[in-house]
Design an enzyme around this catalytic site. Structure first.
Site, short mmCIF file in Angstrom:
data_model
loop_
_atom_site.label_atom_id
_atom_site.label_comp_id
_atom_site.label_asym_id
_atom_site.label_seq_id
_atom_site.Cartn_x
_atom_site.Cartn_y
_atom_site.Cartn_z
N LYS A 59 52.85 70.96 73.71
CA LYS A 59 53.99 70.37 73.00
C LYS A 59 53.50 69.90 71.64
O LYS A 59 52.30 69.63 71.46
CB LYS A 59 54.63 69.23 73.77
CG LYS A 59 53.83 67.96 73.95
CD LYS A 59 53.75 67.02 72.78
CE LYS A 59 55.06 66.77 72.08
NZ LYS A 59 54.83 65.85 70.91
N THR A 102 52.28 64.55 67.72
CA THR A 102 51.24 64.59 68.74
C THR A 102 51.21 65.97 69.39
O THR A 102 52.24 66.52 69.73
CB THR A 102 51.53 63.54 69.82
OG1 THR A 102 51.31 62.27 69.26
CG2 THR A 102 50.61 63.72 71.02
N THR A 115 58.93 58.56 64.77
CA THR A 115 57.98 58.91 65.83
C THR A 115 56.64 58.23 65.63
O THR A 115 56.27 57.95 64.51
CB THR A 115 57.77 60.43 65.92
OG1 THR A 115 57.07 60.71 67.13
CG2 THR A 115 57.01 60.98 64.74
#
Lengths: 383, 383
Positions: free
Chosen positions: B168, B179, B383
């Site tokens: 991901k 990330t 984020t």
């Protein structure tokens, strides 16, 4: 007035037709003496434009009589032919003004990889030479603009002498958003050594601490000319102070007019073990695309700040970072601090303070937010 | 199937309610053995999230039985309490699955500076444990998505054994856009030393050579588990080859799904004096905001490429650079080459080749263009 505020200087700006917009594109700044001291700082990009290669040589003896500048074409990546174009420009200007071509600094800005339209450029320098005037500073400042939305000028006065300056390009010496060209003048009586020292110190603390988008131009040039026409001797200290002030003023104007920017961001790092550490951390934050997008979005996202700090090799304890945004300490000891909703990012100016708790040194880098307009201007405009 | 394609693995993905979107957010990958070898590579960001600190310790003995992953919260910059949350997660999962908490790898991704909602998370891990299945790879891959628009999975087969993986985050190990979390599995019979060597070599050439936006996350983790369940021994060479292939596949998928990107850009540097030089130059080009904007605008602006090259310390002659964009050599000997209007940038894939003419080494970095959508997503999404 700017570059023509100090006594002993004339300047002019004209339209040679180098730019599709038809706006002014050629400028001259002439030092009428009695002194013709000069110092300069250039891009550290190893792919340097022909005028940089030429001008580096011109000022190496500490003297320059004239600066000729053009917008509309960078004359970069143009090979030996491009260097010949710069040489020819200097020869032409020298002949018209009755000086040595070896004392003519040449600056260019615009598209990389295109040859100068020499006939138009030389005709433009003739027109500029005819228009030279003791109040020509404003016309010169306008002629060096590219994507700038307004001319940038600054003046500071000493006791009987002054420093003036003009700049273009929303960036910095290394790196740069667009090419940065700066001409500074003073009528103080000084020495080439003092002039050089004053310019280097000023650049180190101003133009070198602006980082709009981490890109360095092939053409960046800052040149400082001294005429001695005031008859007043300035100490190295006083000269450095005024050159620094004019440079700081111009640097702030560059940030304030950066392509597409909506916020001017002052990234101040305190509590550093050294000034180098402080500037390194401030510059790394200034280059974080995620941080710059957050500022554009009005989001005081301190996580993007501490994660940028974490990529540096500066001295600090990763558990002890404090971050304050516009007066609100949103991050304390690398954890949640005051309520981030209290941060007001509606104004143009954003002040970020990062405390490394590792010493007493500090340093500031100025940057901008990353906006839709930045992407638009730089995807649509080929420079 | 991906992580459950190799024998000896079960996986699951469930919705614990950690994300406002209500999409799946907790995943488990269990190694049922007979071997439980593990290797991992983590972010080099000094500000690392609690799960990274924890998991680094877990895999230090070369063994891991379970990986538990959550999206919706990064558990970064959360202090000792955040570390305690990670510890408690590992203890809970260990108890439910009957393993030691010291063999439970924990990965988190999402907002920095927020605590995990522990009750929801632990209930989610219970649900995931109940749902563990030998075909649960796809559900796990879906549960780790954040801004990803689709799950990323890859599989490669050896002679009687295989390597599977899921990922991901549209970024890279160091640095990273968002990330990056990657779980790789294999049923080959191998050793902890071979596993570690294979993973490091694969990461070096794949995830470490993706550079979407030069930002490095606090949470990046790549973990590789080996079950030995195939009963087939793989040589270090064969294992490295397949792990590399799966990693390269996943890395390409990450670039292909980078936030807001419209082009995948392969920056290949050839003729370098060393591989380090080649990668340094390729990475510097990949990080130029001006270059990335030009690609978005369909503009084969080679001036922005050579000016980026000029800021590196790689070995080259600044007068000898060649640049080819999608097969057209637009820059030759740092000057104008073929007609730039012949370059077609309408497709998703852009291939830039820079020849330094300084040696025989080469290297490639993958990046994306800088678009309005990137700015939009990263100014609107915290984020």
């Amino acid at each position: 007035m700017s570059v023509t505020t100090p006594a002993g200087f004339r300047a002019a700006g004209t339209t040679a037709g180098l730019k599709p917009s038809g706006r002014p594109d050629v400028a001259l700044v002439v030092n009428d003496g009695p002194d013709r001291h000069a110092a300069a700082v250039f891009t550290t990009n190893r792919v340097e434009a022909a005028p940089v290669t030429w001008s580096r040589q011109v000022v190496s003896d500490g003297r320059a009589d004239v600066v000729v500048l053009n917008s509309g074409c960078a004359n970069a990546c143009t090979g030996p032919e491009g260097f010949e174009d710069t040489h020819r420009t200097a020869e032409h200007v020298a002949e018209v003004l009755g000086v040595s071509s070896g004392d003519v600094v040449v600056c260019s800005t615009g598209m990389i990889g295109e040859r100068l339209p020499m006939e138009r450029l030389l005709a433009g320098t003739d027109a500029a030479a005819s228009a030279l005037a003791a109040d020509g500073g404003a016309a010169a400042a306008e002629s060096i603009m590219t994507t700038d939305t307004h001319p940038k000028e600054a003046v500071r006065h000493g006791e009987g002498w002054s420093v003036g300056g003009m700049a273009k390009g929303a960036g910095m010496l290394a790196p740069a958003l667009a090419t940065m060209l700066v001409v500074l003048t003073t009528d103080a009586v000084t020495t080439p050594a003092d002039l050089d020292a004053a310019l280097r110190e000023a650049c180190r603390l101003t133009f070198d601490r602006v980082d709009s988008d981490a890109c360095m131009s092939t053409n960046d040039t800052v040149v400082l000319l001294a005429s001695g026409a005031s008859g007043v001797r300035a100490s190295r200290e006083d000269l450095t102070l005024l050159v620094h002030e004019v440079s700081a003023d111009l640097a702030r104007q560059l940030v304030g007019d950066a392509e597409g920017a909506q916020h001017d961001v002052e990234v101040e790092v305190v509590g550093a073990a050294s000034e180098d550490d402080a500037v390194d951390v401030a510059r790394t934050i200034s280059r974080s695309a995620l941080f710059k997008c957050a500022i554009f979005g009005g989001d005081p996202n301190w996580g993007r700040i501490v994660s940028a700090v974490g990529t540096t090799s500066a001295e600090f304890d990763p558990r002890a970072l404090d971050v304050t945004i516009n007066g609100v300490q949103v991050c304390r000891a690398t954890g949640v601090g005051e309520d981030r909703s209290r941060v007001d990012l509606s104004g143009r100016h954003v002040h970020v303070v990062v405390d490394l708790h590792a010493g007493d040194a500090s340093g500031t880098v100025w940057t901008n937010d990353l906006t839709h307009d930045y992407v638009h201007e730089n995807s649509a405009y080929s420079t």
